[in-house]
Design a protein around this motif. Structure first.
Motif, PDB file in Angstrom:
ATOM      1  N   GLY A 135      11.302 -35.730  12.331  1.00 42.75           N
ATOM      2  CA  GLY A 135      12.456 -36.146  13.118  1.00 42.75           C
ATOM      3  C   GLY A 135      12.071 -36.959  14.331  1.00 42.75           C
ATOM      4  O   GLY A 135      12.676 -37.999  14.626  1.00 42.75           O
ATOM      5  N   ALA A 136      11.063 -36.502  15.062  1.00 42.89           N
ATOM      6  CA  ALA A 136      10.644 -37.213  16.269  1.00 42.89           C
ATOM      7  C   ALA A 136      10.062 -38.577  15.930  1.00 42.89           C
ATOM      8  O   ALA A 136      10.387 -39.581  16.581  1.00 42.89           O
ATOM      9  CB  ALA A 136       9.618 -36.370  17.031  1.00 42.89           C
ATOM     10  N   LEU A 137       9.221 -38.641  14.920  1.00 45.61           N
ATOM     11  CA  LEU A 137       8.573 -39.905  14.597  1.00 45.61           C
ATOM     12  C   LEU A 137       9.512 -40.862  13.884  1.00 45.61           C
ATOM     13  O   LEU A 137       9.306 -42.075  13.931  1.00 45.61           O
ATOM     14  CB  LEU A 137       7.300 -39.655  13.798  1.00 45.61           C
ATOM     15  N   GLY A 158      10.206 -44.636  15.337  1.00 44.53           N
ATOM     16  CA  GLY A 158       9.959 -45.786  14.468  1.00 44.53           C
ATOM     17  C   GLY A 158       8.611 -45.799  13.772  1.00 44.53           C
ATOM     18  O   GLY A 158       8.167 -46.838  13.307  1.00 44.53           O
ATOM     19  N   SER A 159       7.969 -44.648  13.662  1.00 47.63           N
ATOM     20  CA  SER A 159       6.678 -44.572  12.980  1.00 47.63           C
ATOM     21  C   SER A 159       6.895 -44.125  11.534  1.00 47.63           C
ATOM     22  O   SER A 159       7.156 -42.947  11.271  1.00 47.63           O
ATOM     23  CB  SER A 159       5.751 -43.593  13.695  1.00 47.63           C
ATOM     24  N   VAL A 160       6.775 -45.072  10.618  1.00 40.41           N
ATOM     25  CA  VAL A 160       7.003 -44.763   9.209  1.00 40.41           C
ATOM     26  C   VAL A 160       5.928 -43.813   8.688  1.00 40.41           C
ATOM     27  O   VAL A 160       6.233 -42.834   7.987  1.00 40.41           O
ATOM     28  CB  VAL A 160       7.045 -46.060   8.374  1.00 40.41           C
ATOM     29  N   ILE A 161       4.687 -44.073   9.029  1.00 35.56           N
ATOM     30  CA  ILE A 161       3.588 -43.221   8.548  1.00 35.56           C
ATOM     31  C   ILE A 161       3.733 -41.807   9.111  1.00 35.56           C
ATOM     32  O   ILE A 161       3.567 -40.821   8.392  1.00 35.56           O
ATOM     33  CB  ILE A 161       2.219 -43.834   8.923  1.00 35.56           C
ATOM     34  N   VAL A 214       4.166 -38.198   7.185  1.00 39.02           N
ATOM     35  CA  VAL A 214       3.260 -37.072   7.461  1.00 39.02           C
ATOM     36  C   VAL A 214       4.094 -35.813   7.703  1.00 39.02           C
ATOM     37  O   VAL A 214       3.768 -34.728   7.204  1.00 39.02           O
ATOM     38  CB  VAL A 214       2.342 -37.383   8.661  1.00 39.02           C
ATOM     39  N   GLY A 215       5.180 -35.943   8.462  1.00 35.09           N
ATOM     40  CA  GLY A 215       6.072 -34.810   8.688  1.00 35.09           C
ATOM     41  C   GLY A 215       6.703 -34.310   7.399  1.00 35.09           C
ATOM     42  O   GLY A 215       6.834 -33.104   7.183  1.00 35.09           O
TER      43      GLY A 215
END
Length: 87
Positions: free
Chosen positions: A29-31, A35-38, A42-43
């Motif tokens: 949710g945070a990433l 805007g961090s797709v990778i 991972v989450g």
């Protein structure tokens, strides 16, 4: 309905799986917002990893065995419907 619990989730396997999945949910949710797709994926992998770890721990004997539903007043909580005979 506190009295109707069958002990669902009160095992080390359940707690570990839920905690790992919850951390994965927070990370994804945070990433996603940042805007961090990778990082998002991972989450998501952590969420699935929580289910896998919980399943492995249950297989190792740290989970709870399935229990039949309790009976109320001598009648089952769920019963099969009678089969109608058509003539």
């Amino acid at each position: 309905m506190a009295g109707s619990s069958h002990g669902h989730g009160h095992t080390p396997a359940a707690w570990t799986g839920v905690i790992i999945s919850f951390i994965g949910f927070l990370v994804a949710g945070a990433l996603m917002v940042m805007g961090s797709v990778i990082g998002f994926w991972v989450g998501m992998a952590l969420i699935l990893g929580g289910a896998v770890v919980g399943g492995i721990m249950k297989a190792m004997g740290l989970g709870q065995d399935a229990k039949p539903l309790a009976m109320v007043g001598g009648t089952p909580l769920a019963a099969r419907e009678p089969v109608a005979v058509e003539s």
